[in-house]
Write a protein that holds these residues in place. Structure first.
Motif, short mmCIF file in Angstrom:
data_model
loop_
_atom_site.label_atom_id
_atom_site.label_comp_id
_atom_site.label_asym_id
_atom_site.label_seq_id
_atom_site.Cartn_x
_atom_site.Cartn_y
_atom_site.Cartn_z
N ARG A 1 0.83 -1.20 0.00
CA ARG A 1 0.00 0.00 0.00
C ARG A 1 0.87 1.25 0.00
O ARG A 1 0.44 2.30 -0.47
CB ARG A 1 -0.94 0.00 1.19
N ASN A 2 2.08 1.14 0.53
CA ASN A 2 3.01 2.26 0.46
C ASN A 2 3.49 2.37 -0.99
O ASN A 2 3.98 1.41 -1.58
CB ASN A 2 4.19 2.02 1.39
N ARG A 3 3.37 3.53 -1.54
CA ARG A 3 3.65 3.73 -2.96
C ARG A 3 5.10 3.42 -3.33
O ARG A 3 5.38 2.80 -4.35
CB ARG A 3 3.33 5.18 -3.28
N HIS A 4 6.04 3.81 -2.49
CA HIS A 4 7.45 3.59 -2.80
C HIS A 4 7.82 2.11 -2.71
O HIS A 4 8.60 1.61 -3.53
CB HIS A 4 8.33 4.42 -1.86
N VAL A 5 7.27 1.41 -1.76
CA VAL A 5 7.52 -0.03 -1.64
C VAL A 5 6.94 -0.76 -2.85
O VAL A 5 7.55 -1.68 -3.38
CB VAL A 5 6.94 -0.57 -0.31
N ALA A 6 5.77 -0.33 -3.29
CA ALA A 6 5.14 -0.95 -4.45
C ALA A 6 5.97 -0.74 -5.71
O ALA A 6 6.14 -1.66 -6.52
CB ALA A 6 3.73 -0.40 -4.64
N VAL A 7 6.54 0.45 -5.88
CA VAL A 7 7.37 0.73 -7.05
C VAL A 7 8.61 -0.15 -7.04
O VAL A 7 8.98 -0.74 -8.06
CB VAL A 7 7.75 2.23 -7.10
N VAL A 8 9.26 -0.26 -5.89
CA VAL A 8 10.45 -1.11 -5.80
C VAL A 8 10.09 -2.57 -6.08
O VAL A 8 10.81 -3.27 -6.80
CB VAL A 8 11.11 -0.96 -4.40
N PHE A 9 8.97 -3.02 -5.55
CA PHE A 9 8.54 -4.39 -5.77
C PHE A 9 8.31 -4.65 -7.26
O PHE A 9 8.76 -5.67 -7.80
CB PHE A 9 7.24 -4.66 -4.99
N ILE A 10 7.63 -3.74 -7.94
CA ILE A 10 7.35 -3.92 -9.36
C ILE A 10 8.64 -3.95 -10.17
O ILE A 10 8.83 -4.83 -11.03
CB ILE A 10 6.41 -2.81 -9.85
N VAL A 11 9.54 -3.03 -9.91
CA VAL A 11 10.79 -2.97 -10.66
C VAL A 11 11.64 -4.22 -10.41
O VAL A 11 12.21 -4.80 -11.34
CB VAL A 11 11.57 -1.68 -10.33
N VAL A 12 11.71 -4.67 -9.17
CA VAL A 12 12.50 -5.86 -8.85
C VAL A 12 11.89 -7.10 -9.51
O VAL A 12 12.61 -7.94 -10.05
CB VAL A 12 12.61 -6.05 -7.32
N MET A 13 10.57 -7.21 -9.53
CA MET A 13 9.94 -8.37 -10.16
C MET A 13 10.19 -8.39 -11.67
O MET A 13 10.49 -9.43 -12.24
CB MET A 13 8.42 -8.38 -9.89
N TYR A 14 10.08 -7.23 -12.33
CA TYR A 14 10.39 -7.18 -13.76
C TYR A 14 11.86 -7.50 -14.01
O TYR A 14 12.20 -8.17 -14.98
CB TYR A 14 10.03 -5.81 -14.35
N ALA A 15 12.75 -7.01 -13.15
CA ALA A 15 14.17 -7.29 -13.31
C ALA A 15 14.46 -8.79 -13.15
O ALA A 15 15.22 -9.38 -13.94
CB ALA A 15 14.99 -6.49 -12.30
N LEU A 16 13.84 -9.41 -12.16
CA LEU A 16 14.05 -10.85 -11.97
C LEU A 16 13.49 -11.67 -13.13
O LEU A 16 14.11 -12.64 -13.57
CB LEU A 16 13.43 -11.30 -10.65
N MET A 17 12.32 -11.28 -13.62
CA MET A 17 11.75 -12.00 -14.76
C MET A 17 12.61 -11.84 -16.01
O MET A 17 12.83 -12.79 -16.76
CB MET A 17 10.32 -11.51 -15.04
N GLY A 18 13.11 -10.62 -16.24
CA GLY A 18 14.00 -10.40 -17.38
C GLY A 18 15.28 -11.20 -17.27
O GLY A 18 15.75 -11.79 -18.24
N ALA A 19 15.85 -11.24 -16.07
CA ALA A 19 17.08 -12.00 -15.86
C ALA A 19 16.84 -13.50 -16.06
O ALA A 19 17.64 -14.19 -16.70
CB ALA A 19 17.62 -11.74 -14.46
N LEU A 20 15.74 -14.00 -15.52
CA LEU A 20 15.43 -15.42 -15.65
C LEU A 20 15.20 -15.81 -17.10
O LEU A 20 15.79 -16.79 -17.59
CB LEU A 20 14.20 -15.77 -14.81
N LEU A 21 14.39 -15.06 -17.80
CA LEU A 21 14.08 -15.40 -19.19
C LEU A 21 15.31 -15.30 -20.09
O LEU A 21 15.52 -16.16 -20.95
CB LEU A 21 12.95 -14.52 -19.71
N SER A 22 16.11 -14.27 -19.90
CA SER A 22 17.29 -14.14 -20.76
C SER A 22 18.35 -15.19 -20.41
O SER A 22 19.02 -15.71 -21.31
CB SER A 22 17.87 -12.74 -20.66
N ALA A 23 18.50 -15.54 -19.14
CA ALA A 23 19.47 -16.58 -18.78
C ALA A 23 19.03 -17.94 -19.31
O ALA A 23 19.87 -18.72 -19.78
CB ALA A 23 19.64 -16.63 -17.26
N LEU A 24 17.74 -18.22 -19.24
CA LEU A 24 17.25 -19.48 -19.78
C LEU A 24 17.42 -19.56 -21.28
O LEU A 24 17.81 -20.60 -21.83
CB LEU A 24 15.79 -19.69 -19.40
N SER A 25 17.14 -18.47 -21.97
CA SER A 25 17.31 -18.49 -23.43
C SER A 25 18.78 -18.59 -23.81
O SER A 25 19.14 -19.26 -24.78
CB SER A 25 16.67 -17.26 -24.06
#
Length: 78
Positions: free
Chosen positions: A9-33
């Motif tokens: 619910r805290n806006r700053h925590v939500a932004v960090v969470f979203i950016v970290v999740m996209y970063a992890l997904m990008g890292a996972l998908l590119s490492a797998l490929s």
């Protein structure tokens, strides 16, 4: 309480969470490929770093493109 995870619910925590999740997904998908295309582990690590950077950039872009009304906190929403 109208739903959602309480820590997000805290806006700053939500932004960090979203950016970290996209970063992890990008890292996972590119490492797998990279692992599928080349058996060398160095390429996998390099691809994970680049994918993480692109994922974080994409997350920030998505946050900035979201209309202000959807990003507003409940306390400030009118």
């Amino acid at each position: 309480m109208s739903g959602g995870l309480p820590p997000l619910r805290n806006r700053h925590v939500a932004v960090v969470f979203i950016v970290v999740m996209y970063a992890l997904m990008g890292a996972l998908l590119s490492a797998l490929s990279a692992a599928v295309l080349s058996p060398a582990s160095a390429w996998g690590w390099a691809a994970a770093v680049v994918g993480g950077c692109f994922g974080a950039a994409f997350g920030m872009w998505r946050i900035r493109r979201t209309p202000e009304g959807e990003r507003a906190d409940e306390d400030n929403a009118s």
